[in-house]
Design an enzyme around this catalytic site. Structure first.
Site, PDB file in Angstrom:
ATOM      1  N   PHE A  37      27.456  28.979  -4.248  1.00 58.54           N
ATOM      2  CA  PHE A  37      27.875  29.805  -5.387  1.00 58.54           C
ATOM      3  C   PHE A  37      29.367  30.122  -5.363  1.00 58.54           C
ATOM      4  O   PHE A  37      29.969  30.405  -6.401  1.00 58.54           O
ATOM      5  CB  PHE A  37      27.058  31.103  -5.437  1.00 58.54           C
ATOM      6  CG  PHE A  37      27.520  32.209  -4.523  1.00 58.54           C
ATOM      7  CD1 PHE A  37      28.331  33.231  -4.988  1.00 58.54           C
ATOM      8  CD2 PHE A  37      27.127  32.247  -3.192  1.00 58.54           C
ATOM      9  CE1 PHE A  37      28.754  34.262  -4.160  1.00 58.54           C
ATOM     10  CE2 PHE A  37      27.523  33.271  -2.353  1.00 58.54           C
ATOM     11  CZ  PHE A  37      28.343  34.279  -2.830  1.00 58.54           C
ATOM     12  N   LYS A  38      29.979  30.037  -4.184  1.00 59.95           N
ATOM     13  CA  LYS A  38      31.407  30.337  -4.084  1.00 59.95           C
ATOM     14  C   LYS A  38      32.249  29.394  -4.946  1.00 59.95           C
ATOM     15  O   LYS A  38      33.371  29.725  -5.327  1.00 59.95           O
ATOM     16  CB  LYS A  38      31.862  30.236  -2.626  1.00 59.95           C
ATOM     17  CG  LYS A  38      30.996  30.984  -1.610  1.00 59.95           C
ATOM     18  CD  LYS A  38      31.075  32.468  -1.747  1.00 59.95           C
ATOM     19  CE  LYS A  38      30.139  33.190  -0.800  1.00 59.95           C
ATOM     20  NZ  LYS A  38      30.581  33.275   0.583  1.00 59.95           N
TER      21      LYS A  38
END
Length: 490
Positions: free
Chosen positions: A110-111
């Site tokens: 998700f980063k």
């Protein structure tokens, strides 16, 4: 123009570009926008726009000294060709829970959503200065690779990543230590993530180091979610998930939705809270922790206490005892009382614990609930969900999913923060299959997932290890000084 201030001192005021370049405030606080709760976005408009259009629309309210043209260019450069799904962050219904898939970017975590955009925002901000930037980033596993990928060979920016040696997954390790780029350095540290993060924060405030860098016209900054430029892009996928539910006919415009978020440093769930303050209809946020249940205990008692044993788990990106972004929540929940926040952070630094007042605690509990899931139950959840739905969750996403299943609120969106392929061995073990070789594990897991292994993970096996230095925490300052010479002068 809206200015950002420090959570610990309202007089520390800077523009959004400067906040992104600084990373954190000189007083040790984090940058916040006091007027955030006065921004009210048009939900009906959001439901008509693409992800990229929504990113420009939302960020234009938060980064007000960027022109619309600058934001459009930053967003287009970040998202045009870097995600494998057209929706960027698609949503899937798994049983009676909506799973928001945040792992379709270049590093399968998700980063990527923020760390493809932050380099664009930072480069844009640097253009109005004569400075160069050196990024110092501590990682519990995913941020490191996403930051390395995003900032690789970006002009006038260097990056040092510090990860806890032997405390990340085999794939996370390979992702970082094989990273190419003339401006990147990666170091394993003897210790855990909190040790790395605490030292990075100290380095930002180190007068001698900052003076040394200033003489070379280098600014020290961060790619962790303590940097507001890393945090605010994550707000977009909360609104976008809501849009997807409306367009699918699962909810009506204005209906409230709950979110379950696997949480370590508190940045991901804080982005959801920011969305709530800006008008997203939210019933409840569920903060899902692993066996390092410092946030679960805080949300239950109002006492934050990091004086406990650090537990290494199969969800390493959540193996954190000092949740930095909680400081931003405390600022808003205490009615923007910087003196209170400063006092609590001082107590945390000196005693390792603090207790918030009853009014602030009640404000937080009205919106936030919590749960903690240990390794055994995480593995059982992976197996249970697969047996029932044929959907494969990674160990972080499984914690959020189990939390979502156990709560009564519906509809609920559970955030899936990493591809199961990044944790193939632990996922396979949960499914009843032991495989000691991580590459064979990925091959076997692909049969369960019924899709191809992401190419950016599959190729890791054949890449050379380029970064093999392991240092102690006390040496971090020295390697930062050395890297300024290597990155900017060679």
């Amino acid at each position: 123009m809206n200015d950002y201030i420090s959570t610990r001192d309202a007089h520390q005021s800077v523009s959004s570009k400067q906040a992104i370049l600084n990373g954190m405030s000189p007083d040790g606080g984090l940058y916040v926008l006091p007027t955030l709760d006065q921004i009210h976005l048009d939900l009906s408009l959001i439901c008509t726009m693409s992800y990229k259009e929504n990113a420009v629309y939302i960020l234009s309210h938060l980064l007000t000294d960027y022109t619309k043209e600058e934001l459009e260019a930053c967003v287009e450069n970040a998202y045009a060709n870097s995600f494998s799904k057209q929706e960027i962050t698609p949503i899937k219904k798994v049983d009676d829970v909506y799973v928001l898939e945040l792992f379709h970017g270049p590093t399968c975590a998700f980063k990527d959503v923020a760390l493809t955009l932050l380099p664009q925002l930072m480069s844009c901000a640097l253009k109005s200065t004569s400075q160069k930037a050196l990024i110092l980033t501590a990682t519990s596993g995913d941020t490191g690779k996403a930051a390395l990928s995003g900032f690789c060979d970006v002009e006038n920016i260097g990056i040092n990543v510090f990860y806890p040696y032997k405390k990340v997954s085999a794939i996370q390790y390979r992702q970082m230590v094989t990273q190419k780029g003339k401006n990147v350095n990666v170091f394993g540290i003897q210790g855990n993530f909190d040790d790395a993060q605490s030292q990075v924060k100290r380095l930002f405030l180190d007068e001698e180091l900052n003076e040394y860098c200033a003489k070379q016209n280098i600014l020290l900054t961060s790619a962790n979610s303590i940097n507001v430029g890393r945090l605010v892009p994550q707000i977009v996928y909360y609104f976008d998930s809501y849009k997807q539910l409306v367009l699918q006919g699962d909810i009506q415009l204005g209906d409230k939705v709950s979110f379950s978020v696997p949480t370590g440093n508190f940045g991901d769930v804080l982005a959801g809270y920011y969305a709530y303050l800006m008008g997203l209809p939210v019933e409840k946020f569920y903060v899902a922790s692993n066996a390092n249940r410092v946030l679960t205990d805080f949300l239950t008692t109002g006492i934050y206490d990091r004086n406990r044993d650090f537990i290494q788990t199969i969800s390493p990106s959540m193996d954190i005892l000092i949740s930095s972004n909680l400081e931003r929540l405390l600022y808003y929940a205490s009615n923007k009382d910087t003196q209170k926040v400063s006092k609590w952070m001082q107590e945390l630094n000196e005693k390792g614990r603090y207790q918030i007042d009853d009014e602030t605690f009640k404000t937080i509990q009205n919106l936030f609930a919590c749960n903690s899931v240990d390794d055994e139950n995480t593995s059982l959840e992976i197996k249970s969900v697969y047996d029932k739905t044929c959907y494969v969750l990674d160990p972080h996403s499984a914690i959020a999913y189990k939390t979502a299943k156990e709560c009564k609120n519906r509809p609920i969106v559970s955030l899936a923060t990493a591809s199961p392929y990044k944790f193939s061995q632990d996922v396979l073990k949960a499914l009843g299959y032991d495989e000691e070789n991580e590459w064979k594990a990925m091959e076997t897991l692909s049969k369960y997932c019924q899709d191809a292994i992401p190419s950016q993970l599959k190729e890791l096996q054949d890449l050379d290890i380029l970064h093999n230095k392991v240092i102690d925490v006390a040496s971090m300052k020295d390697v930062v000084c050395q890297s300024t010479k290597e990155v900017f002068h060679d």
